[in-house]
Write an enzyme that holds these catalytic residues in place. Structure first.
Site, short mmCIF file in Angstrom:
data_model
loop_
_atom_site.label_atom_id
_atom_site.label_comp_id
_atom_site.label_asym_id
_atom_site.label_seq_id
_atom_site.Cartn_x
_atom_site.Cartn_y
_atom_site.Cartn_z
CD GLU A 129 10.52 -80.71 -2.64
OE1 GLU A 129 10.57 -80.23 -1.70
OE2 GLU A 129 11.64 -81.03 -3.73
CE LYS B 80 18.34 -77.71 -3.35
NZ LYS B 80 17.64 -79.02 -3.03
N1 PSU Z 1 14.56 -78.53 -5.48
C1 PSU Z 1 13.97 -76.87 -5.36
N2 PSU Z 1 13.78 -76.16 -4.11
C2 PSU Z 1 13.62 -76.85 -3.11
C3 PSU Z 1 14.12 -78.25 -3.27
C4 PSU Z 1 14.61 -78.93 -4.05
O1 PSU Z 1 13.79 -76.28 -6.36
O2 PSU Z 1 13.78 -75.80 -2.36
C5 PSU Z 1 14.39 -79.28 -1.48
C6 PSU Z 1 13.74 -80.57 -1.61
O3 PSU Z 1 12.85 -80.56 -0.87
C7 PSU Z 1 15.50 -81.25 -1.39
C8 PSU Z 1 15.74 -79.99 -0.31
O4 PSU Z 1 15.25 -82.48 -1.14
O5 PSU Z 1 15.08 -78.97 -0.74
C9 PSU Z 1 17.10 -80.65 -0.26
O6 PSU Z 1 17.27 -79.73 1.33
P1 PSU Z 1 19.03 -80.72 1.76
O7 PSU Z 1 19.75 -79.50 0.73
O8 PSU Z 1 18.91 -79.29 3.12
O9 PSU Z 1 18.94 -81.16 1.96
#
Ligand code: PSU
Ligand code: MN
Length: 320
Positions: A37, A176
């Site tokens: 990604e 996360k």
């Molecule tokens: N994993 C990481 N760092 C990130 C992300 C994932 O180590 O920045 C990103 C991914 O692109 C994931 C996004 O889809 O954060 C999720 O964001 P949100 O919680 O706003 O959906």
């Protein structure tokens, strides 16, 4: 129409995806591919480590004998297999025309395409684009999930939606740490997403190897991940299969230390009124400051490790 946002029919009718030559060759030859990604590059990591990490992930995939395919949206075109110059633009967080590179989930994917804008794809959007091209394995850092305080905010990442209806193997270091992990795991169960623990029986917690939360199956090899995914899809599963890889032990940060930092980062977010799409990038960058860079080093290490294991799984998947 004057005064309304420009809406160019050339863009709205252009639905095709651009697949870089090295990726389309791999697709034709049915050789292993790992999709990656770009939100983590443009919004998740600071400069210059974002570029270095993105290239290190690609190198890790190649080293295991697979083809890396980093995904992003360039002038409205979902592109699979960004070249180095393109990855550099995402890392610089700015399109050549000076526009910013938007964070793209499922809700704004089509509108970013229609506007001919630049977009960094989250796990959710990347899974959709990878699937459209027939790629079966994807790697990220940590998936998005149910945010802490979701009972009030209703903030649940579209990553879960996409994992619930896109049949790819998604390799991650769990959810996360900023999330409500028990609720995230419950939500994955509701969606019917198998959670496999790579050499662990616990759901990985991003910066920490353990969470106290169970997985559906412990696997010890890439072959097992590939075999379970094949069975899941053959028996009618239509979801992703999540492979959770704990962060390499030497980069792990103690759970208690992470929790203190997360509490502080969440208070700062609340005070500054940071919500929605901006929340995850904000929290990740606050954590880096609060831990003197430890979380950043950890994030880099787990991203590269995941890419390498995803490539191993992609190689084994082809032989299933
Ligand atoms: N994993 C990481 N760092 C990130 C992300 C994932 O180590 O920045 C990103 C991914 O692109 C994931 C996004 O889809 O954060 C999720 O964001 P949100 O919680 O706003 O959906
Ligand atoms: Mn959200």
């Amino acid at each position: 129409m004057a005064g309304t946002p420009r809406f160019d029919m050339k863009h709205t009718s252009r639905t095709e995806i651009r697949i870089a030559e090295h990726v389309s060759t791999a697709l034709t030859e049915q050789s292993p591919i790992v999709a990656l990604e770009s939100t983590v590059i443009a919004h998740g990591l600071p400069q210059p480590i974002n570029l270095e990490t993105a290239l290190a992930c690609e190198a890790a995939v190649r080293q295991q004998g697979a083809t890396p395919a980093t995904i992003g949206i360039i002038v409205g075109v979902p592109t699979i297999g960004l070249n180095e110059d393109e990855v550099k633009l995402f890392a610089a967080r700015q399109a050549p025309d000076g526009r910013s590179i938007e964070k793209v989930g499922l809700n704004n994917l089509a509108s970013v395409m229609a506007r001919g804008a630049w977009g960094a794809t989250t796990v959710a959007a990347s899974l959709k684009i990878a699937h459209a091209a027939g790629i079966r394995v994807f790697s990220t850092g940590g998936i998005g999930g149910v945010h802490r305080g979701a009972a009030e905010s209703f903030d649940i990442s579209a990553d879960l939606t996409a994992l619930g209806n896109t049949p790819l193997i998604c390799v991650c270091a769990g959810g996360k740490a900023i999330l409500d992990l028990p609720k995230t795991v419950e939500h994955l169960e509701t969606l019917g997403v198998p959670i496999l623990g790579y050499r662990t029986d616990e759901f990985a917690a991003f910066y920490s190897r353990s969470s106290g939360l169970p997985v559906d199956a412990k696997i010890d090899t890439a072959e097992e991940a590939a075999a379970i995914a094949q069975l899941h899809w053959r028996i009618g599963g239509t979801t992703a299969v999540l492979v959770c890889v704990p962060i390499p032990a030497e980069f792990e940060i103690a759970h208690a230390e992470v929790e203190i930092a997360i509490d502080k980062a969440m208070s700062a977010a609340a005070q500054q009124g940071i919500r929605g799409k901006a929340l995850t990038p904000f929290l990740l960058s606050e954590l880096e400051k609060l831990t003197s860079g430890k979380t950043l080093e950890a994030n880099r290490a787990l991203l590269v490790n995941n890419a390498s294991i995803a490539a191993d799984i992609a190689v084994k998947f082809r032989k299933c």
